[in-house]
Motif scaffolding. Structure first.
Motif, short mmCIF file in Angstrom:
data_model
loop_
_atom_site.label_atom_id
_atom_site.label_comp_id
_atom_site.label_asym_id
_atom_site.label_seq_id
_atom_site.Cartn_x
_atom_site.Cartn_y
_atom_site.Cartn_z
N SER A 123 0.54 18.92 2.48
CA SER A 123 -0.01 20.09 1.80
C SER A 123 -0.96 20.86 2.71
O SER A 123 -0.97 22.10 2.71
N THR A 124 -1.72 20.14 3.52
CA THR A 124 -2.65 20.79 4.46
C THR A 124 -1.90 21.49 5.58
O THR A 124 -2.30 22.56 6.04
N GLY A 125 -0.82 20.89 6.04
CA GLY A 125 -0.03 21.45 7.13
C GLY A 125 -0.61 21.07 8.48
O GLY A 125 -1.79 20.74 8.61
N PHE A 126 0.25 21.11 9.50
CA PHE A 126 -0.19 20.65 10.82
C PHE A 126 -1.34 21.49 11.36
O PHE A 126 -2.34 20.95 11.86
N ASP A 127 -1.23 22.80 11.27
CA ASP A 127 -2.29 23.66 11.80
C ASP A 127 -3.60 23.43 11.06
O ASP A 127 -4.68 23.46 11.66
N GLY A 128 -3.51 23.18 9.76
CA GLY A 128 -4.71 22.88 8.99
C GLY A 128 -5.33 21.56 9.41
O GLY A 128 -6.56 21.42 9.46
N LEU A 129 -4.49 20.58 9.72
CA LEU A 129 -5.00 19.29 10.19
C LEU A 129 -5.67 19.44 11.55
O LEU A 129 -6.72 18.82 11.81
N VAL A 130 -5.08 20.25 12.43
CA VAL A 130 -5.69 20.48 13.75
C VAL A 130 -7.05 21.14 13.59
O VAL A 130 -8.01 20.80 14.29
N ALA A 131 -7.14 22.10 12.67
CA ALA A 131 -8.39 22.84 12.48
C ALA A 131 -9.46 22.02 11.77
O ALA A 131 -10.65 22.36 11.84
N ALA A 132 -9.07 20.95 11.10
CA ALA A 132 -10.03 20.13 10.36
C ALA A 132 -10.98 19.42 11.32
O ALA A 132 -10.61 19.09 12.46
N SER A 133 -12.17 19.17 10.86
CA SER A 133 -13.13 18.39 11.66
C SER A 133 -12.74 16.92 11.63
O SER A 133 -11.93 16.49 10.79
N ASP A 134 -13.30 16.14 12.52
CA ASP A 134 -13.04 14.70 12.52
C ASP A 134 -13.49 14.07 11.20
O ASP A 134 -12.84 13.15 10.69
N ASP A 135 -14.60 14.57 10.65
CA ASP A 135 -15.07 14.04 9.37
C ASP A 135 -14.08 14.34 8.26
O ASP A 135 -13.83 13.50 7.38
N GLU A 136 -13.48 15.53 8.28
CA GLU A 136 -12.50 15.89 7.26
C GLU A 136 -11.23 15.06 7.40
O GLU A 136 -10.64 14.62 6.40
N MET A 174 0.81 -1.22 0.00
CA MET A 174 0.00 0.00 0.00
C MET A 174 0.84 1.27 0.00
O MET A 174 0.33 2.35 0.27
N ILE A 175 2.13 1.16 -0.31
CA ILE A 175 3.02 2.32 -0.21
C ILE A 175 2.56 3.46 -1.11
O ILE A 175 2.67 4.64 -0.75
N GLY A 176 2.01 3.15 -2.28
CA GLY A 176 1.54 4.20 -3.17
C GLY A 176 0.37 4.96 -2.57
O GLY A 176 0.34 6.21 -2.59
N THR A 177 -0.60 4.23 -2.05
CA THR A 177 -1.76 4.85 -1.40
C THR A 177 -1.32 5.67 -0.20
O THR A 177 -1.76 6.82 -0.01
N TYR A 178 -0.46 5.09 0.61
CA TYR A 178 0.04 5.79 1.79
C TYR A 178 0.77 7.08 1.41
O TYR A 178 0.56 8.13 2.03
N SER A 179 1.58 7.03 0.35
CA SER A 179 2.32 8.22 -0.08
C SER A 179 1.38 9.34 -0.49
O SER A 179 1.67 10.52 -0.24
N ARG A 180 0.28 9.01 -1.13
CA ARG A 180 -0.69 10.04 -1.52
C ARG A 180 -1.32 10.70 -0.30
O ARG A 180 -1.51 11.92 -0.27
N VAL A 181 -1.61 9.91 0.73
CA VAL A 181 -2.16 10.48 1.97
C VAL A 181 -1.12 11.38 2.63
O VAL A 181 -1.44 12.47 3.12
N VAL A 182 0.12 10.96 2.65
CA VAL A 182 1.20 11.75 3.25
C VAL A 182 1.35 13.09 2.52
O VAL A 182 1.47 14.15 3.16
N ARG A 183 1.32 13.06 1.21
CA ARG A 183 1.44 14.31 0.45
C ARG A 183 0.26 15.25 0.74
O ARG A 183 0.45 16.47 0.87
N ALA A 184 -0.92 14.68 0.85
CA ALA A 184 -2.10 15.51 1.14
C ALA A 184 -2.00 16.12 2.54
O ALA A 184 -2.34 17.29 2.75
N ALA A 185 -1.53 15.34 3.50
CA ALA A 185 -1.37 15.85 4.87
C ALA A 185 -0.32 16.96 4.91
O ALA A 185 -0.52 17.98 5.57
#
Length: 277
Positions: free
Chosen positions: A81-94, A68-79
């Motif tokens: 791009s969002t940045g830590f503060d953006g991830l904190v501000a995201a809802s649980d659903d997001e 699943m390394i390809g799938t995992y890498s796409r999630v990592v890139r998206a995270a």
């Protein structure tokens, strides 16, 4: 939970560990995997520079299969791009939408939220997990205790990635406990603490044999960059973990069934696929 007291490996135990690294480093398939992942690891890429995101990503890599390394890498890139503060501000659903491709969504969202709480507490207490001279044992213990779903093995990965590949931490996954340690005749306690005890043993050997291991990486022709004035802990970790994946998970027919009594480990006269003669 208090940090474990470190104990040095017995001389014979340390020698078996060193010899296995020496033997495994000479295997072409192990070498190829180490070279592909040493300077820029596919699981924990150097493109992520925020140590907070690195700690999140390290936890999310748990229980993600190699295929699943390809799938995992796409999630990592998206995270990233969002940045830590953006991830904190995201809802649980997001967050759940981001993490759905990896599965175990509730656990991964819970991990991130409790990681955020730990980082806020460390900031309040003026604790910098990336600082030179930080007590890694204490940090790993606190991480395992406070972050939901972390345990020692995830805490080790998170602190390694946050501090950088060459910080001296050698993470120990479940296969290293259940397959590598028995192959080395290393006795470990039961439960999650085994990961921390084995880490201490491996790190002690690498620290003691740093010059020998650095020379081994050069004499074996590894195309990797090991910074000067650092012990080759990251290189040793990768040699061991890819040897485990390629030769112990199966196990390989090239593996000696009499290990560790037979020091050759692979391709000896006892192995099922041993060369004729």
């Amino acid at each position: 939970m208090t940090a474990l007291t470190r104990t040095k490996p017995a001389p014979a135990e340390a020698e078996r560990i060193f010899h296995l690294v020496q033997r495994a480093a000479g295997l072409a398939d192990v070498k190829a995997e180490v070279e592909a992942n040493h300077d820029n690891n596919r699981w924990w890429p150097t493109s992520i520079t925020d140590p907070r995101v690195r700690m999140a990503v390290a936890g999310w890599s748990s229980r993600v299969s190699y295929r699943m390394i390809g799938t995992y890498s796409r999630v990592v890139r998206a995270a990233a791009s969002t940045g830590f503060d953006g991830l904190v501000a995201a809802s649980d659903d997001e967050l759940a939408e981001l993490l759905t491709p990896l599965g175990l969504v509730g656990s991964r969202v819970g991990y991130f939220r409790s990681l955020t709480e730990l980082l806020l507490w460390w900031e309040k207490e003026s604790i910098d997990p990336t600082a030179d001279g930080a007590d890694c044992d204490a940090l790993i213990t606190a991480f395992a205790q406070e972050v939901r779903g972390a345990s020692y093995k995830v805490a080790q990965c998170a602190l390694l990635y946050a501090r950088g590949y060459h910080c001296g931490v050698i993470p120990v996954d479940s296969g290293m406990v259940t397959k590598l340690a028995p192959a080395l005749a290393v006795s470990l306690p039961s439960g999650p603490v085994a990961h921390e005890r084995f880490r201490h043993l491996l790190e002690a050997v690498v620290e003691d044999r740093a010059d020998d291991l650095r020379s081994l990486s050069r004499s074996s022709g590894y195309a990797v960059s090991i910074p000067e004035q650092t012990v080759p802990s990251w290189w040793t970790h990768l040699v061991l973990i890819y040897f485990k994946r390629l030769y112990l998970n199966g196990p390989s027919p090239r593996l000696c069934p009499l290990r560790p009594l037979c020091g050759d480990t692979v391709d000896c006269s006892h192995a099922r696929s041993a060369p004729d003669g």
